[in-house]
Structure formats: structure tokens, C-alpha cells
Design an enzyme around this catalytic site. Sequence first.
Site, PDB file in Angstrom:
ATOM      1  N   ASN A 151       0.874  -0.948   0.036  1.00 42.43           N
ATOM      2  CA  ASN A 151       0.074  -0.204   0.045  1.00 42.43           C
ATOM      3  C   ASN A 151       1.152   1.352  -0.181  1.00 42.43           C
ATOM      4  OD1 ASN A 151      -1.726   2.196   0.532  1.00 42.43           O
ATOM      5  ND2 ASN A 151      -2.236   1.319   2.361  1.00 42.43           N
ATOM      6  N   TRP A 152       0.857   1.744  -1.384  1.00 43.96           N
ATOM      7  CA  TRP A 152       2.387   2.627  -0.831  1.00 43.96           C
ATOM      8  C   TRP A 152       1.281   4.097  -0.482  1.00 43.96           C
ATOM      9  CZ3 TRP A 152       3.621   2.671  -7.178  1.00 43.96           C
ATOM     10  CH2 TRP A 152       4.326   1.049  -6.997  1.00 43.96           C
ATOM     11  N   LYS A 153      -0.046   4.786   0.170  1.00 41.20           N
ATOM     12  CA  LYS A 153      -0.578   5.574   0.218  1.00 41.20           C
ATOM     13  C   LYS A 153      -0.610   6.759  -0.326  1.00 41.20           C
ATOM     14  CE  LYS A 153      -0.013   3.352   4.814  1.00 41.20           C
ATOM     15  NZ  LYS A 153       0.400   3.385   6.505  1.00 41.20           N
ATOM     16  N   HIS A 192      -9.166   1.294   5.289  1.00 42.11           N
ATOM     17  CA  HIS A 192      -8.356   1.356   6.058  1.00 42.11           C
ATOM     18  C   HIS A 192      -8.515   2.493   6.207  1.00 42.11           C
ATOM     19  CE1 HIS A 192      -4.360   2.421   6.369  1.00 42.11           C
ATOM     20  NE2 HIS A 192      -3.692   1.084   6.499  1.00 42.11           N
ATOM     21  N   GLU A 243      -6.086   4.589   7.619  1.00 41.15           N
ATOM     22  CA  GLU A 243      -6.402   6.501   7.638  1.00 41.15           C
ATOM     23  C   GLU A 243      -7.285   6.925   7.030  1.00 41.15           C
ATOM     24  OE1 GLU A 243      -2.927   6.042   5.280  1.00 41.15           O
ATOM     25  OE2 GLU A 243      -1.434   5.356   7.689  1.00 41.15           O
ATOM     26  N   GLU A 277      -4.991  -5.121  10.852  1.00 41.83           N
ATOM     27  CA  GLU A 277      -4.147  -3.507  11.085  1.00 41.83           C
ATOM     28  C   GLU A 277      -4.815  -2.730  12.513  1.00 41.83           C
ATOM     29  OE1 GLU A 277      -2.657  -2.870   6.981  1.00 41.83           O
ATOM     30  OE2 GLU A 277      -3.523  -1.090   7.296  1.00 41.83           O
ATOM     31  N   GLY A 317       2.278   2.568  10.786  1.00 48.78           N
ATOM     32  CA  GLY A 317       3.355   3.524  10.229  1.00 48.78           C
ATOM     33  C   GLY A 317       4.461   3.675  12.083  1.00 48.78           C
ATOM     34  N   SER A 339       3.780  -1.976  10.618  1.00 46.94           N
ATOM     35  CA  SER A 339       4.992  -1.913  10.444  1.00 46.94           C
ATOM     36  C   SER A 339       6.031  -3.756   9.946  1.00 46.94           C
ATOM     37  CB  SER A 339       5.929  -1.674  11.941  1.00 46.94           C
ATOM     38  OG  SER A 339       5.167  -0.708  12.080  1.00 46.94           O
ATOM     39  N   GLY A 361       2.902  -0.868   4.007  1.00 50.96           N
ATOM     40  CA  GLY A 361       3.399   0.524   3.617  1.00 50.96           C
ATOM     41  C   GLY A 361       4.609   0.617   2.862  1.00 50.96           C
ATOM     42  N   GLY A 362       5.031   1.839   4.338  1.00 54.77           N
ATOM     43  CA  GLY A 362       5.890   2.304   3.701  1.00 54.77           C
ATOM     44  C   GLY A 362       7.218   1.431   3.576  1.00 54.77           C
TER      45      GLY A 362
HETATM   46  P1  13P Z   1       3.389   1.043   7.576  1.00 50.47           P
HETATM   47  O1  13P Z   1       3.345  -0.811   6.865  1.00 50.47           O
HETATM   48  O2  13P Z   1       3.934   1.625   7.077  1.00 50.47           O
HETATM   49  O3  13P Z   1       2.952   0.773   9.032  1.00 50.47           O
HETATM   50  O4  13P Z   1       1.573   0.944   7.038  1.00 50.47           O
HETATM   51  C1  13P Z   1       0.819  -0.669   7.301  1.00 50.47           C
HETATM   52  C2  13P Z   1      -0.207  -0.098   6.807  1.00 50.47           C
HETATM   53  O5  13P Z   1      -0.739   0.911   6.765  1.00 50.47           O
HETATM   54  C3  13P Z   1      -0.624  -0.641   5.374  1.00 50.47           C
HETATM   55  O6  13P Z   1      -1.990  -0.647   4.887  1.00 50.47           O
END
Ligand code: 13P
Length: 233
Positions: A9-11, A94, A96, A154, A160, A196, A217-218
Site C-alpha cells: 500500500n503506497w498510500k 483502511h 487512515e 491492521e 507507520g 510495520s 505500507g512504508g
Molecule cells: P506501515 O507498514 O507503514 O506500518 O503501514 C501499514 C499499512 O497501513 C498498510 O496498509
Amino acid sequence: MKKLHIVGNWKMSLNKEDSLKLAHNIKLINNKDNLNIEVAPTSLYLAEIAEILQDSDISVISQNFDFQNLGSFTGGICLDQLKEIGVNKTILGHSERRSNFNESNEQINNKLEIILNSDLDVIFCFDSYEQVPFDILSTNLKDNSKLKLTLAYEPTWAIGTGKTASIEHIEEIHTKVKETLEENMLQEIPILYGGSVNSSNSKEILDTNNVDGVLVGGASTKIDQLLGIVNSI
Ligand code: 13P
């Protein structure tokens, strides 16, 4: 051997140049038989990245959707538009989206019903057992459509933050969800863990009971990390 899923997920983390560069690097990944790899770029670049990755082993999915069909909804994205550019799956719910865009459980569950009755697939994110709408799943998923859905646990505090949930905690929540899925004859539905995940902890997480993959994510925006996760399998 069970099938595993790695979803990136590149957000909203990458600009255009870096998104396209990452897509070209990802295109070179040779997938393995038991592995499904998907990436979710920001919607602005979805069409271009879907084109770059169209003949590769990697699928491109959306981070969200708003409605099913075209209409007067400024700023929205609909399923018909995703299909038109060759994107057949989306993330939904999600945390977020819930916290930064005020999407309520009710809105998200309404969208879940829409997509479960469409021909697109969905990764539904939840941050607690209580957030999984088992009633909607059992009513809307028929025998031949069970694999339309993937769930992703999640925990908000692990997103993050670099603080991964413990293996015991991940196993406890995934097993509880899987048991309720079984009671509803939906045990085929894969459950991913997100929060993470990186190339150092992915193997242990992916080896955990009732974990069918990771939503990253990251780390998924860095080719070395992504390759590390793929190679940890
Ligand atoms: P991180 O891997 O950056 O913690 O993000 C997880 C996430 O929100 C994947 O959708």
C-alpha cells in the site's frame, strides 16, 4: 503449500517520478507459484502503473473507492472507472480513511456490500475483531464468490510506527476471526496482517498460524525492502 499474499500500500507517499520508477523495478520481480503480489499506488497514477505492470507477475489494485457507477460526485472514484483501466480489486476501510477522511463504519460497510455484489474484489481492513462485519459477509458471499474478499488486520497503533504487533497477538486475533469465518462456512477467506511489516520481520509473521499474507505500507515503497519480503518466503 498455502498461498501467501504480499500487498504493498503506497498510500500518498510517493510523487509521480518515484512511483513510476518503483513500478518499473517491481516489474522485474519473478513471482513464485505460491505467492500473489499486489501493489496499490495513489489513484492519480493508477492507470499509468496498471499499464506498466500489465504483462508482469504483479497486480495493481486501488487504495479505495467511493461509488459503484459514474455520477456527480466531485473528487470521487467509482468501480466502473477502476474496471475501465484494468484495476479489478481495491482496499477498503483502511484506518487512515477512517481517521483522516472520516469514513464511518456505516459508510465503509455500505461500500463493502456494493463491492461484494460487483465483479471486483476487495481487501477489507479492520483494526479489531468487532470491526469485522460477519453478518454482511455471510449474507453477501455466496459459494462461488468467497474468494472476492480478503481481510486485513491492521492494529492502528502498529501502522507507520515501527511497532509491530507481537506474534502471539497476531495469532490470537487472526485465529478468532478465522474461527468465526468457519462458523459461517467462510474459512477460505485469507487474512493478512498489516502494521510495520518489513524485510526483517516478514518471515516470522508469514509463518504464523492463520496469517495468509501481509499488507505493507512504508517498506513496500522501497524496492530493497519489498524484494527482502518476497525473498523471505
Ligand atoms: P506501515 O507498514 O507503514 O506500518 O503501514 C501499514 C499499512 O497501513 C498498510 O496498509
